[in-house]
Design a protein around this motif. Structure first.
Motif, PDB file in Angstrom:
ATOM      1  N   SER A 190       0.930 -42.112 -15.309  1.00  0.00           N
ATOM      2  CA  SER A 190      -0.412 -42.445 -15.742  1.00  0.00           C
ATOM      3  C   SER A 190      -1.391 -41.310 -15.461  1.00  0.00           C
ATOM      4  N   ASN A 191      -0.925 -40.253 -14.769  1.00  0.00           N
ATOM      5  CA  ASN A 191      -1.796 -39.102 -14.582  1.00  0.00           C
ATOM      6  C   ASN A 191      -1.959 -38.320 -15.879  1.00  0.00           C
ATOM      7  N   SER A 192      -1.283 -38.780 -16.954  1.00  0.00           N
ATOM      8  CA  SER A 192      -1.510 -38.264 -18.298  1.00  0.00           C
ATOM      9  C   SER A 192      -1.535 -36.749 -18.372  1.00  0.00           C
ATOM     10  N   THR A 193      -0.446 -36.116 -18.043  1.00  0.00           N
ATOM     11  CA  THR A 193      -0.350 -34.698 -18.337  1.00  0.00           C
ATOM     12  C   THR A 193      -0.259 -34.581 -19.851  1.00  0.00           C
ATOM     13  N   THR A 194      -0.455 -33.379 -20.369  1.00  0.00           N
ATOM     14  CA  THR A 194      -0.443 -33.251 -21.833  1.00  0.00           C
ATOM     15  C   THR A 194       0.759 -32.437 -22.278  1.00  0.00           C
ATOM     16  N   SER A 195       1.867 -32.581 -21.520  1.00  0.00           N
ATOM     17  CA  SER A 195       3.049 -31.767 -21.796  1.00  0.00           C
ATOM     18  C   SER A 195       3.621 -31.994 -23.183  1.00  0.00           C
ATOM     19  N   GLY A 196       3.338 -33.172 -23.771  1.00  0.00           N
ATOM     20  CA  GLY A 196       4.005 -33.492 -25.032  1.00  0.00           C
ATOM     21  C   GLY A 196       3.170 -33.295 -26.273  1.00  0.00           C
ATOM     22  N   VAL A 197       1.965 -32.769 -26.146  1.00  0.00           N
ATOM     23  CA  VAL A 197       1.081 -32.689 -27.310  1.00  0.00           C
ATOM     24  C   VAL A 197       1.748 -31.903 -28.434  1.00  0.00           C
ATOM     25  N   GLY A 198       1.730 -32.510 -29.620  1.00  0.00           N
ATOM     26  CA  GLY A 198       2.305 -31.841 -30.795  1.00  0.00           C
ATOM     27  C   GLY A 198       3.786 -32.086 -30.988  1.00  0.00           C
ATOM     28  N   LYS A 199       4.438 -32.719 -30.003  1.00  0.00           N
ATOM     29  CA  LYS A 199       5.879 -32.989 -30.141  1.00  0.00           C
ATOM     30  C   LYS A 199       6.105 -34.462 -30.462  1.00  0.00           C
ATOM     31  N   THR A 200       7.199 -34.740 -31.170  1.00  0.00           N
ATOM     32  CA  THR A 200       7.535 -36.124 -31.515  1.00  0.00           C
ATOM     33  C   THR A 200       8.880 -36.502 -30.908  1.00  0.00           C
ATOM     34  N   HIS A 209       0.943 -51.465 -26.951  1.00  0.00           N
ATOM     35  CA  HIS A 209       0.616 -50.046 -26.761  1.00  0.00           C
ATOM     36  C   HIS A 209      -0.573 -49.642 -27.637  1.00  0.00           C
ATOM     37  N   SER A 210      -1.535 -50.571 -27.753  1.00  0.00           N
ATOM     38  CA  SER A 210      -2.630 -50.379 -28.713  1.00  0.00           C
ATOM     39  C   SER A 210      -3.489 -49.147 -28.411  1.00  0.00           C
ATOM     40  N   LYS A 211      -3.573 -48.752 -27.128  1.00  0.00           N
ATOM     41  CA  LYS A 211      -4.435 -47.597 -26.851  1.00  0.00           C
ATOM     42  C   LYS A 211      -3.816 -46.279 -27.326  1.00  0.00           C
ATOM     43  N   TYR A 212      -2.526 -46.325 -27.669  1.00  0.00           N
ATOM     44  CA  TYR A 212      -1.850 -45.117 -28.170  1.00  0.00           C
ATOM     45  C   TYR A 212      -1.505 -45.247 -29.661  1.00  0.00           C
ATOM     46  N   ILE A 213      -2.184 -46.137 -30.358  1.00  0.00           N
ATOM     47  CA  ILE A 213      -1.764 -46.499 -31.715  1.00  0.00           C
ATOM     48  C   ILE A 213      -1.643 -45.283 -32.640  1.00  0.00           C
ATOM     49  N   ASN A 214      -2.503 -44.277 -32.422  1.00  0.00           N
ATOM     50  CA  ASN A 214      -2.471 -43.095 -33.304  1.00  0.00           C
ATOM     51  C   ASN A 214      -1.275 -42.179 -33.043  1.00  0.00           C
ATOM     52  N   GLN A 215      -0.595 -42.395 -31.905  1.00  0.00           N
ATOM     53  CA  GLN A 215       0.583 -41.569 -31.590  1.00  0.00           C
ATOM     54  C   GLN A 215       1.897 -42.277 -31.943  1.00  0.00           C
ATOM     55  N   LEU A 216       1.802 -43.526 -32.415  1.00  0.00           N
ATOM     56  CA  LEU A 216       2.997 -44.355 -32.627  1.00  0.00           C
ATOM     57  C   LEU A 216       3.389 -44.449 -34.090  1.00  0.00           C
ATOM     58  N   SER A 217       4.687 -44.387 -34.355  1.00  0.00           N
ATOM     59  CA  SER A 217       5.191 -44.716 -35.698  1.00  0.00           C
ATOM     60  C   SER A 217       6.537 -45.423 -35.548  1.00  0.00           C
ATOM     61  N   PHE A 218       7.024 -46.002 -36.635  1.00  0.00           N
ATOM     62  CA  PHE A 218       8.198 -46.876 -36.560  1.00  0.00           C
ATOM     63  C   PHE A 218       9.224 -46.553 -37.635  1.00  0.00           C
ATOM     64  N   TYR A 225       2.857 -37.160 -26.107  1.00  0.00           N
ATOM     65  CA  TYR A 225       3.816 -37.082 -27.214  1.00  0.00           C
ATOM     66  C   TYR A 225       3.448 -38.070 -28.325  1.00  0.00           C
ATOM     67  N   ASN A 226       3.814 -37.714 -29.550  1.00  0.00           N
ATOM     68  CA  ASN A 226       3.902 -38.722 -30.603  1.00  0.00           C
ATOM     69  C   ASN A 226       5.254 -39.391 -30.448  1.00  0.00           C
ATOM     70  N   VAL A 227       5.300 -40.698 -30.618  1.00  0.00           N
ATOM     71  CA  VAL A 227       6.563 -41.424 -30.457  1.00  0.00           C
ATOM     72  C   VAL A 227       6.866 -42.227 -31.709  1.00  0.00           C
ATOM     73  N   ARG A 228       8.042 -41.978 -32.236  1.00  0.00           N
ATOM     74  CA  ARG A 228       8.583 -42.827 -33.301  1.00  0.00           C
ATOM     75  C   ARG A 228       9.622 -43.719 -32.634  1.00  0.00           C
ATOM     76  N   THR A 229       9.602 -44.990 -32.941  1.00  0.00           N
ATOM     77  CA  THR A 229      10.592 -45.861 -32.306  1.00  0.00           C
ATOM     78  C   THR A 229      11.286 -46.731 -33.336  1.00  0.00           C
ATOM     79  N   THR A 230      12.574 -46.984 -33.104  1.00  0.00           N
ATOM     80  CA  THR A 230      13.319 -47.827 -34.034  1.00  0.00           C
ATOM     81  C   THR A 230      13.178 -49.285 -33.638  1.00  0.00           C
TER      82      THR A 230
END
Length: 350
Positions: free
Chosen positions: A3-13, A55-64, A36-41
């Motif tokens: 939850s310390n929210s590092t930004t190591s994943g920015v731009g990666k999926t 995970h509504s607060k991350y909605i812009n990073q999520l896809s399915f 990170y952007n996360v796509r999940t099956t």
């Protein structure tokens, strides 16, 4: 937790398979909170909608991506396109089945190797695949509680395939064996096909802690949650026998998936991800102490009974190589029960 929210994943999926699962909810949070952007099956749109809520607060990073059956060849071909990493959490968790080979062994093995094949063929950027295995693939069940023995990453469940596939073998024996065969199949795949990625496997024992999914009913809980909820709802009159003497908090396990993905040291490694040993007696003691309003429903057993002389689980490798600090049993069970009580109030069950 991350939850310390590092930004190591920015731009990666990252692709996370089986996103609606208990463990997957925290894997999603660990990666999303790192940017990170996360796509999940998922199997259907209803599962996707639940994840959007939790995970509504991350909605812009999520896809399915809809994947109805994880063992179909090419079933993940579209899902893996354009991703930078894969976390494979999807696997059947069933103990009562009609056919051990058809319902347990083959789905676990093929579900793993077909994902790896899809990644090799369609995701050239992927350098790491993290696979959720299980302490079931480590433990030697017929040896029982093994006083004085210490399990670590060198141990493998030795159950032969013929025994696991036999229709007369108990479902629990075949399930545990299926985790070992699936994990070995992953390492064999890498050895044989020499893909562009390396794998890391994680072997958690019992997984506890509050759910990261939206829980609207206490009637259809996941296996881990139901295991603890029965201790506070009056349905369990005696302290249950402990079968696996190891556990981990689901939030720690989610975070470990992200650490295993990001760490160069984790390439090709296997990690036993256990916080410590535990007994159901200890869990009942914690609930009775922390939630006096539930005491009359919680089995009393033998309060503060000494810890039994059973095997231990060595977690030094994951602590040292991935810098993990585990939550205590008290924290995990307290947070889990507090969540149950909130849900009871919200659903009128309190």
């Amino acid at each position: 937790m991350a939850s310390n929210s590092t930004t190591s994943g920015v731009g990666k999926t990252i692709l996370v398979t089986g996103g609606s699962g208990f463990v997957a909810a925290e894997v999603l949070t660990a990666f999303l909170s790192r940017g990170y952007n996360v796509r999940t099956t998922v199997r259907n749109d209803a599962s996707a909608d639940k994840i959007k809520k939790s995970h509504s607060k991350y909605i812009n990073q999520l896809s399915f991506a809809i994947v109805k059956d994880i063992q179909i060849p090419g079933g993940h071909d579209e899902a893996v396109k354009g991703v930078d990493g894969v976390i494979h959490t999807a696997s059947p968790f069933l103990l009562q089945v009609e056919d051990n080979e058809r319902d347990l062994l083959l789905p676990a093995i093929k579900g793993t190797t077909e994902v790896l094949a899809s990644v090799q063929k369609n995701a050239p950027n992927v350098k790491r695949v993290v696979i959720t295995s299980s302490f079931a693939s480590v433990v030697d069940i017929p040896k029982g509680t093994r006083s004085g023995y210490v399990y670590n990453e060198k141990d493998w469940n030795p159950c032969p395939y013929e025994v696991a596939a036999n229709k007369d073998s108990p479902g629990a024996v075949s399930y545990c064996a299926s985790k070992a065969f699936a994990e070995k199949a992953a390492y064999d795949y890498v050895k044989e096909h020499k893909p562009q990625f390396e794998i890391t496997t994680l072997c958690p024992p019992m997984v506890y802690g509050p759910s990261g999914s939206v829980v609207t009913s206490l009637d259809n809980l996941n296996t881990s949650a139901a295991d603890i909820y029965r201790l506070i709802n009056g349905s369990c009159k005696e302290v249950p026998e402990t079968s696996f003497y190891g556990w981990v908090d689901v939030r720690d396990l989610g975070d470990i998936h992200a650490r295993a993905f990001e760490s160069p040291k984790a390439a090709g490694q296997r990690y036993v991800t256990a916080s410590s040993g535990y007994t159901y007696q200890q869990i009942c003691d914690i609930i009775r102490k922390d939630f006096p309003e539930k005491r009359h429903l919680v089995p009393e057993g033998t309060p503060n009974a000494p810890y039994p002389d059973v095997y231990k689980i060595d977690n030094s490798k994951v602590k040292k190589e991935l810098g993990v600090e585990f939550k205590t049993l008290e924290t995990s069970i307290h947070d889990m029960v507090a969540q149950f009580i909130e849900i009871e109030k919200a659903t009128g069950k309190a």
